[in-house]
Design a protein around this motif. Structure first.
Motif, PDB file in Angstrom:
ATOM      1  N   HIS A 199       9.013   0.076 -11.176  1.00 59.17           N
ATOM      2  CA  HIS A 199       9.519   1.087 -10.246  1.00 59.17           C
ATOM      3  C   HIS A 199       9.013   0.792  -8.836  1.00 59.17           C
ATOM      4  N   ILE A 200       9.906   0.285  -7.976  1.00 62.71           N
ATOM      5  CA  ILE A 200       9.579   0.043  -6.569  1.00 62.71           C
ATOM      6  C   ILE A 200      10.884  -0.131  -5.808  1.00 62.71           C
ATOM      7  N   GLU A 201      10.905   0.277  -4.541  1.00 61.86           N
ATOM      8  CA  GLU A 201      11.993  -0.111  -3.652  1.00 61.86           C
ATOM      9  C   GLU A 201      11.426  -1.096  -2.643  1.00 61.86           C
ATOM     10  N   SER A 202      12.208  -2.108  -2.303  1.00 56.57           N
ATOM     11  CA  SER A 202      11.688  -3.244  -1.550  1.00 56.57           C
ATOM     12  C   SER A 202      12.560  -3.562  -0.350  1.00 56.57           C
ATOM     13  N   SER A 203      11.956  -3.573   0.824  1.00 55.18           N
ATOM     14  CA  SER A 203      12.666  -3.996   2.025  1.00 55.18           C
ATOM     15  C   SER A 203      12.589  -5.510   2.159  1.00 55.18           C
ATOM     16  N   LEU A 225       4.052   1.965  -4.382  1.00 53.20           N
ATOM     17  CA  LEU A 225       4.610   2.455  -3.135  1.00 53.20           C
ATOM     18  C   LEU A 225       5.652   1.444  -2.668  1.00 53.20           C
ATOM     19  N   PRO A 226       6.759   1.905  -2.099  1.00 56.66           N
ATOM     20  CA  PRO A 226       7.722   0.932  -1.576  1.00 56.66           C
ATOM     21  C   PRO A 226       7.058  -0.106  -0.686  1.00 56.66           C
ATOM     22  N   GLY A 227       7.608  -1.305  -0.700  1.00 58.63           N
ATOM     23  CA  GLY A 227       7.016  -2.391   0.079  1.00 58.63           C
ATOM     24  C   GLY A 227       8.015  -3.501   0.299  1.00 58.63           C
ATOM     25  N   GLY A 228       7.489  -4.688   0.524  1.00 57.68           N
ATOM     26  CA  GLY A 228       8.351  -5.842   0.651  1.00 57.68           C
ATOM     27  C   GLY A 228       8.771  -6.343  -0.715  1.00 57.68           C
ATOM     28  N   ALA A 229       9.484  -7.454  -0.725  1.00 59.04           N
ATOM     29  CA  ALA A 229       9.949  -8.040  -1.984  1.00 59.04           C
ATOM     30  C   ALA A 229       8.773  -8.303  -2.917  1.00 59.04           C
ATOM     31  N   VAL A 230       9.034  -8.203  -4.205  1.00 59.34           N
ATOM     32  CA  VAL A 230       8.010  -8.425  -5.230  1.00 59.34           C
ATOM     33  C   VAL A 230       7.870  -9.923  -5.483  1.00 59.34           C
ATOM     34  N   ALA A 231       6.626 -10.389  -5.551  1.00 55.52           N
ATOM     35  CA  ALA A 231       6.373 -11.792  -5.870  1.00 55.52           C
ATOM     36  C   ALA A 231       7.007 -12.131  -7.216  1.00 55.52           C
ATOM     37  N   ARG A 232       7.625 -13.287  -7.304  1.00 57.22           N
ATOM     38  CA  ARG A 232       8.349 -13.650  -8.523  1.00 57.22           C
ATOM     39  C   ARG A 232       7.436 -13.675  -9.738  1.00 57.22           C
ATOM     40  N   GLU A 233       6.231 -14.198  -9.586  1.00 52.92           N
ATOM     41  CA  GLU A 233       5.329 -14.284 -10.732  1.00 52.92           C
ATOM     42  C   GLU A 233       4.910 -12.892 -11.212  1.00 52.92           C
ATOM     43  N   THR A 234       4.826 -11.936 -10.288  1.00 57.75           N
ATOM     44  CA  THR A 234       4.479 -10.564 -10.664  1.00 57.75           C
ATOM     45  C   THR A 234       5.593  -9.951 -11.500  1.00 57.75           C
ATOM     46  N   TYR A 235       6.815 -10.054 -11.007  1.00 54.38           N
ATOM     47  CA  TYR A 235       7.953  -9.513 -11.762  1.00 54.38           C
ATOM     48  C   TYR A 235       8.105 -10.225 -13.101  1.00 54.38           C
ATOM     49  N   ASP A 236       8.027 -11.544 -13.098  1.00 53.56           N
ATOM     50  CA  ASP A 236       8.224 -12.303 -14.343  1.00 53.56           C
ATOM     51  C   ASP A 236       7.215 -11.896 -15.411  1.00 53.56           C
ATOM     52  N   ALA A 237       5.979 -11.611 -14.996  1.00 56.20           N
ATOM     53  CA  ALA A 237       4.955 -11.234 -15.969  1.00 56.20           C
ATOM     54  C   ALA A 237       5.307  -9.910 -16.636  1.00 56.20           C
ATOM     55  N   TRP A 238       5.794  -8.945 -15.863  1.00 57.84           N
ATOM     56  CA  TRP A 238       6.137  -7.656 -16.470  1.00 57.84           C
ATOM     57  C   TRP A 238       7.424  -7.723 -17.270  1.00 57.84           C
ATOM     58  N   ALA A 239       8.390  -8.492 -16.801  1.00 55.71           N
ATOM     59  CA  ALA A 239       9.609  -8.668 -17.587  1.00 55.71           C
ATOM     60  C   ALA A 239       9.280  -9.312 -18.933  1.00 55.71           C
ATOM     61  N   ALA A 288      15.918  -0.152  -6.586  1.00 53.58           N
ATOM     62  CA  ALA A 288      16.066  -0.953  -5.368  1.00 53.58           C
ATOM     63  C   ALA A 288      14.935  -1.967  -5.259  1.00 53.58           C
ATOM     64  N   MET A 289      14.517  -2.520  -6.390  1.00 59.07           N
ATOM     65  CA  MET A 289      13.515  -3.578  -6.384  1.00 59.07           C
ATOM     66  C   MET A 289      14.155  -4.891  -5.963  1.00 59.07           C
ATOM     67  N   SER A 290      13.532  -5.548  -4.993  1.00 59.55           N
ATOM     68  CA  SER A 290      13.906  -6.922  -4.664  1.00 59.55           C
ATOM     69  C   SER A 290      12.805  -7.841  -5.149  1.00 59.55           C
ATOM     70  N   VAL A 291      13.183  -8.974  -5.673  1.00 59.68           N
ATOM     71  CA  VAL A 291      12.238  -9.962  -6.187  1.00 59.68           C
ATOM     72  C   VAL A 291      12.553 -11.293  -5.522  1.00 59.68           C
TER      73      VAL A 291
END
Length: 488
Positions: A13-17, A63-77, A100-103
């Motif tokens: 759960h995050i929105e990413s600018s 908290l909303p932020g910038g794009a999510v690091a790919r390794e961070t998202y991949d680990a949770w997926a 509205a998560m960007s990775v």
């Protein structure tokens, strides 16, 4: 006796600018697993949910932020996939997400996430998503879900109600044994949330139609997504989704709401009067002479961490300190806040009352004026559950809040921790968009400053390259394609 329904729960759960230089990593997220994850939902004891076996996967929220690091998202997926594989056959999956998560390296993060889920569960289980109305609904995500719903208020006061609705709709659909009909209408509108608050028209009336349409025979749920304006991705636009037990009623619900949304496009305006930071200060310094208009709030909206801003652009602070009324102390003001753990570390060991000289902000988002020198007195030090170790530095009449972690000063308790009672000051500038409920109730008056940052409210100033065009209001002279897409 038949076995209980088995429903797995999880999400990111995050929105990413994508216009913010901040990179969201695992350190930015609060992660819950196991019984702690299930404890988030107080409706699990309700009669409709009590005889369901709820299976916790992992839930990560930031908290909303910038794009999510790919390794961070991949680990949770991967953890969600592994949890589903370990759980064995499930009847349903509840995705508790923002939307509205960007990775980094992906253009449709939630579409990817539901694909990961389906790669393990296959097509038989029902998937229900609870989302923020500022999320996005791509065709891929729509195809992967059976039920989708989102908040109906902005500011969002129905967050937990929405999650319960998504879960209840899922359980009831499973008990009926009928896969819901779905209908999607993409609405080519892209607006900041500060133009679509449900406190005011036209969003107030638009969202008021949702429960009326949901109550129709054959309709389970109807939802309107404003979309997320600060990501440069093809999926970012308005959307309407209806689900139901009757195909025709479901499609009609989506068509009607989509057409109403499009018809209202020219009526959307900012939720408060706007201006440049200097224009807002001009008005505020006059307004605070009237007790009825104090405290006066200014939203430093372009660097709002609640939408994905870096939380360290110093532009608004510089403009405040340039005002002799504030710098000289005749006007009592607060600036909330800047994230700068290095600056906090420099002074946090000092006693309140100590003189301090710092350079603050501009370490993540270096937009002018960049790191800003301030000299003053250490006013207070406190630990905040959101901001970590926080300090207040008094410069003339201005308390400058500096935090160790990105946070949004949306609750009065956060000000009080640093010794500020909001109704005792003249002016508060806060990195926020529309005022959250506690601030809205406290404000004597307020303005929304169109300041620079990663969530700039003036969308014409953002360097979009990948949006699906045309889209209103970046484009105006076009006919909208409001085709209803149905499934199954």
């Amino acid at each position: 006796m038949s076995r209980p329904l088995r429903v797995a729960v999880g999400g990111v759960h995050i929105e990413s600018s994508t216009f913010s230089p901040h990179l969201s990593t695992a350190a930015d997220f609060e992660v819950t697993r196991g019984e702690a994850l299930l404890a988030r939902y107080d409706w699990l004891a309700e009669p409709w949910a009590a005889d369901v076996e709820w299976i916790p996967l992992v839930h990560a929220r930031a908290l909303p932020g910038g794009a999510v690091a790919r390794e961070t998202y991949d680990a949770w997926a991967a953890e969600i996939a592994a949890g589903l594989a370990t759980a064995g056959p499930v009847d349903g999956v509840l995705l508790d997400i923002h939307g509205a998560m960007s990775v980094v390296g992906l253009e449709d993060a939630e579409g990817d996430l539901v694909t990961v889920v389906r790669s393990v569960t296959g097509g038989a289980p029902y998937v229900s998503a609870a989302m923020d109305l500022h999320g996005n609904v791509s065709h891929r995500f729509f195809d992967g879900c059976d039920l989708l719903t989102c908040y109906r208020t902005a500011p969002h006061v129905d967050v937990w109600e929405t999650r319960e609705r998504a879960a209840r709709n899922l359980v009831e659909a499973l008990r009926r044994g009928q896969r819901p009909h779905k209908a999607l209408v993409h609405v080519p509108i892209l607006l900041p949330g500060e133009m679509t608050s449900t406190r005011v028209e036209p969003a107030k009336s638009l969202y008021a139609r949702v429960p009326e349409i949901e109550a129709r025979d054959g309709v389970i749920d109807a939802a309107i997504w404003i979309g997320f304006a600060w990501a440069d991705e093809p999926r970012c636009q308005g959307a309407v989704v209806a689900t139901g037990t009757d195909a025709a009623a479901t499609a009609e619900a989506a068509r009607e709401l989509g057409e109403r949304f499009w018809a209202a496009r020219d009526a959307f305006t900012f939720v408060a009067p706007t201006g440049s930071m200097d224009e807002c200060l001009d008005e505020a310094l006059t307004a605070v002479k009237d007790p009825a208009r104090r405290p006066f709030f200014i939203s430093d909206s372009g660097d709002n961490p609640g939408a994905g801003g870096a939380d360290d652009v110093t532009f608004a602070l510089e403009r405040m300190l340039a005002r002799p009324e504030i710098a000289g102390g005749s006007v009592r003001a607060v600036y909330a806040s800047l994230v700068d753990p290095e600056a906090v570390a420099q002074v946090a060991g000092l006693a309140p009352g100590s003189p301090v000289s710092l350079r603050v902000g501009g370490r993540i988002d270096a937009r002018e004026p960049g790191p800003l020198p301030i000299e003053g007195v250490l006013e207070a030090v406190a630990d905040d559950p959101d901001g970590g170790r926080c300090v207040s530095v008094r410069v003339g009449g201005l308390s400058v809040f500096v935090t160790s972690r990105r946070m949004q000063y949306r609750e009065l308790a956060s000000y009080a921790r640093l010794g500020v009672t909001v109704d005792a000051v003249d002016l508060v500038t806060v990195k926020i968009g529309y005022l959250e409920p506690e601030l809205f109730d406290a404000a004597g008056d307020w303005l929304l400053a169109l300041t620079p940052g990663g969530v700039d409210q003036d969308l014409q100033r953002l360097p979009y390259e990948r949006l699906a065009r045309p889209v209103f209001p970046l484009d105006r002279d076009f006919e909208a394609d409001l085709t209803v897409v149905t499934s199954p």
